[in-house]
Motif scaffolding. Structure first.
Motif, PDB file in Angstrom:
ATOM      1  N   LEU A   1       0.855  -1.343   0.170  1.00 32.54           N
ATOM      2  CA  LEU A   1      -0.010   0.065   0.029  1.00 32.54           C
ATOM      3  C   LEU A   1       0.969   1.191  -0.063  1.00 32.54           C
ATOM      4  O   LEU A   1       1.805   1.456   0.853  1.00 32.54           O
ATOM      5  CB  LEU A   1      -0.713   0.052   1.229  1.00 32.54           C
ATOM      6  N   ILE A   2       0.751   2.129  -0.822  1.00 28.96           N
ATOM      7  CA  ILE A   2       1.331   3.531  -1.231  1.00 28.96           C
ATOM      8  C   ILE A   2       0.588   4.713  -0.723  1.00 28.96           C
ATOM      9  O   ILE A   2      -0.754   4.631  -1.303  1.00 28.96           O
ATOM     10  CB  ILE A   2       2.026   3.196  -2.163  1.00 28.96           C
ATOM     11  N   ILE A   3       0.930   5.460   0.056  1.00 31.84           N
ATOM     12  CA  ILE A   3       0.039   6.637   0.390  1.00 31.84           C
ATOM     13  C   ILE A   3       0.981   7.966  -0.147  1.00 31.84           C
ATOM     14  O   ILE A   3       2.280   8.099   0.230  1.00 31.84           O
ATOM     15  CB  ILE A   3      -0.027   6.758   2.118  1.00 31.84           C
ATOM     16  N   GLU A   4       0.115   8.524  -0.711  1.00 32.36           N
ATOM     17  CA  GLU A   4       0.846   9.885  -1.275  1.00 32.36           C
ATOM     18  C   GLU A   4       1.241  10.992   0.092  1.00 32.36           C
ATOM     19  O   GLU A   4       0.534  10.829   0.901  1.00 32.36           O
ATOM     20  CB  GLU A   4      -0.305  10.776  -2.116  1.00 32.36           C
ATOM     21  N   GLY A   5       2.142  11.339  -0.241  1.00 33.82           N
ATOM     22  CA  GLY A   5       2.567  12.397   1.120  1.00 33.82           C
ATOM     23  C   GLY A   5       1.859  13.430   0.994  1.00 33.82           C
ATOM     24  O   GLY A   5       1.036  13.940   0.315  1.00 33.82           O
ATOM     25  N   ALA A   6       1.949  13.977   2.320  1.00 32.56           N
ATOM     26  CA  ALA A   6       1.027  15.265   2.602  1.00 32.56           C
ATOM     27  C   ALA A   6       1.734  16.613   1.917  1.00 32.56           C
ATOM     28  O   ALA A   6       2.589  16.449   1.717  1.00 32.56           O
ATOM     29  CB  ALA A   6       0.961  15.678   4.180  1.00 32.56           C
ATOM     30  N   PRO A   7       0.738  17.412   1.430  1.00 28.01           N
ATOM     31  CA  PRO A   7       1.240  18.513   0.753  1.00 28.01           C
ATOM     32  C   PRO A   7       2.244  19.188   1.550  1.00 28.01           C
ATOM     33  O   PRO A   7       2.099  19.381   3.019  1.00 28.01           O
ATOM     34  CB  PRO A   7       0.021  19.417   0.499  1.00 28.01           C
TER      35      PRO A   7
END
Ligand code: SAM
Length: 282
Positions: free
Chosen positions: A227-233
């Motif tokens: 599972l890959i989660i985009e980083g926070a802006p």
């Protein structure tokens, strides 16, 4: 640390396929054929791989529960000139797999340790995710229980790097539900399931849409997944006159990098934007 005598052996950390046997490297096969002993996370599991490549070396077990007891024995084999390979059930040993204690012990003893690189599920998933890879955080396995999982996600809420996790697909709906709760439904996710195998699936969408997709297809809850989660802006808050006054004051006491870091921390503004501003003062 003393360096190993020339006549001591080498511990080879050998990566094996994560599903597709064709991904084994020629050097992995050659190494596994040549070593005196192959330390396996699970000897029965690895024997299937070894027999597929007609490798018949001596195997011993080295798993999470016996690693510390086995390290001295393996160290003595190496010191007496034997070569040893370490393999895990799949992928690269030590990456959410046994081997860390053994490698640390061998390095502390000055024994030779050498990688035979190959497949790794985290890196394979990252290579096809389409999310930034210039910096990323590998977070290993997410906890199975929702409270602990939400706590981990909460701690990563402001992480700006792409985040890579191992998780069981049977928990995917609960995990993505927790991501919606903690990080919001618009956070972008990638699920890389059954990589290199027949039912390989790579799906990316927002957490909210991912939840719908998973709920509609029970097949997506089988096998293995990353599972890959985009980083926070990145936080780019306004550099107000107050922030700039603080920065200028700190610049009188501290080197520019440090002054920017302290100001960024105090006022939650972007460190690079502050540094760019200091350049305009020159
Ligand atoms: N050392 C391995 C590596 O280099 O990737 C990882 C071992 S860890 C015990 C096993 C986890 O890796 C699985 O639960 C899953 O999250 C991930 N994984 C392994 N093989 C995979 C595959 N073919 N596709 C997707 N994920 C995989």
């Amino acid at each position: 640390m003393t360096l190993a005598e020339d006549n001591s052996g080498t511990l080879y950390i050998v990566a094996t396929p994560i599903g597709n046997l064709g991904d084994i490297s020629q050097r992995a096969i050659d190494t596994l054929r040549a070593v005196d002993v192959i330390a396996c996370e699970d000897t029965r599991h690895s024997k299937k791989l070894l027999s597929a490549f007609s490798i018949s070396g001596k195997t011993i077990s080295l798993h999470d529960h016996n690693e510390r007891q086995k390290q001295e024995y393996i160290g003595s084999l190496l010191a007496s000139g034997s070569d040893v390979a370490l393999v895990s059930d799949a992928g690269t040993p030590l990456i959410s797999d046994p081997g860390f204690h053994l490698v640390r012990y061998c390095r502390q003893q000055g024994l030779n340790v050498s990688p035979v690189p190959g497949a790794c599920a985290a890196i394979s998933a990252l290579s096809v995710a389409g999310l930034p890879t210039d910096r990323f955080a590998f977070e290993g396995f997410l906890p199975a229980k929702t409270g602990a999982r939400q706590a981990i996600l909460q701690g990563l809420a402001n992480e700006t790097r792409t985040m890579v996790f191992y998780d069981a697909p049977r928990r995917a709906i609960d995990t993505v539900q927790d991501i919606v709760t903690v990080l919001g439904e618009s956070r972008y996710l990638v699920i890389a399931r059954e990589l290199t195998k027949t039912f390989e699936t790579i799906y990316s969408n927002t957490a909210g849409e991912m939840l719908n997709w998973l709920s509609q297809d029970a097949n997506q809850l089988k096998g293995e997944m990353v599972l890959i989660i985009e980083g926070a802006p990145e936080k780019i808050s306004e550099i107000t006159p107050e922030v700039e006054r603080a920065l200028k004051r700190l610049l009188k006491e501290l080197p520019p990098k440090k002054a920017c870091a302290v100001t960024a921390d105090l006022y939650e503004v972007n460190k690079k934007a502050l540094y760019d501003l200091t350049l305009s003062y020159k």
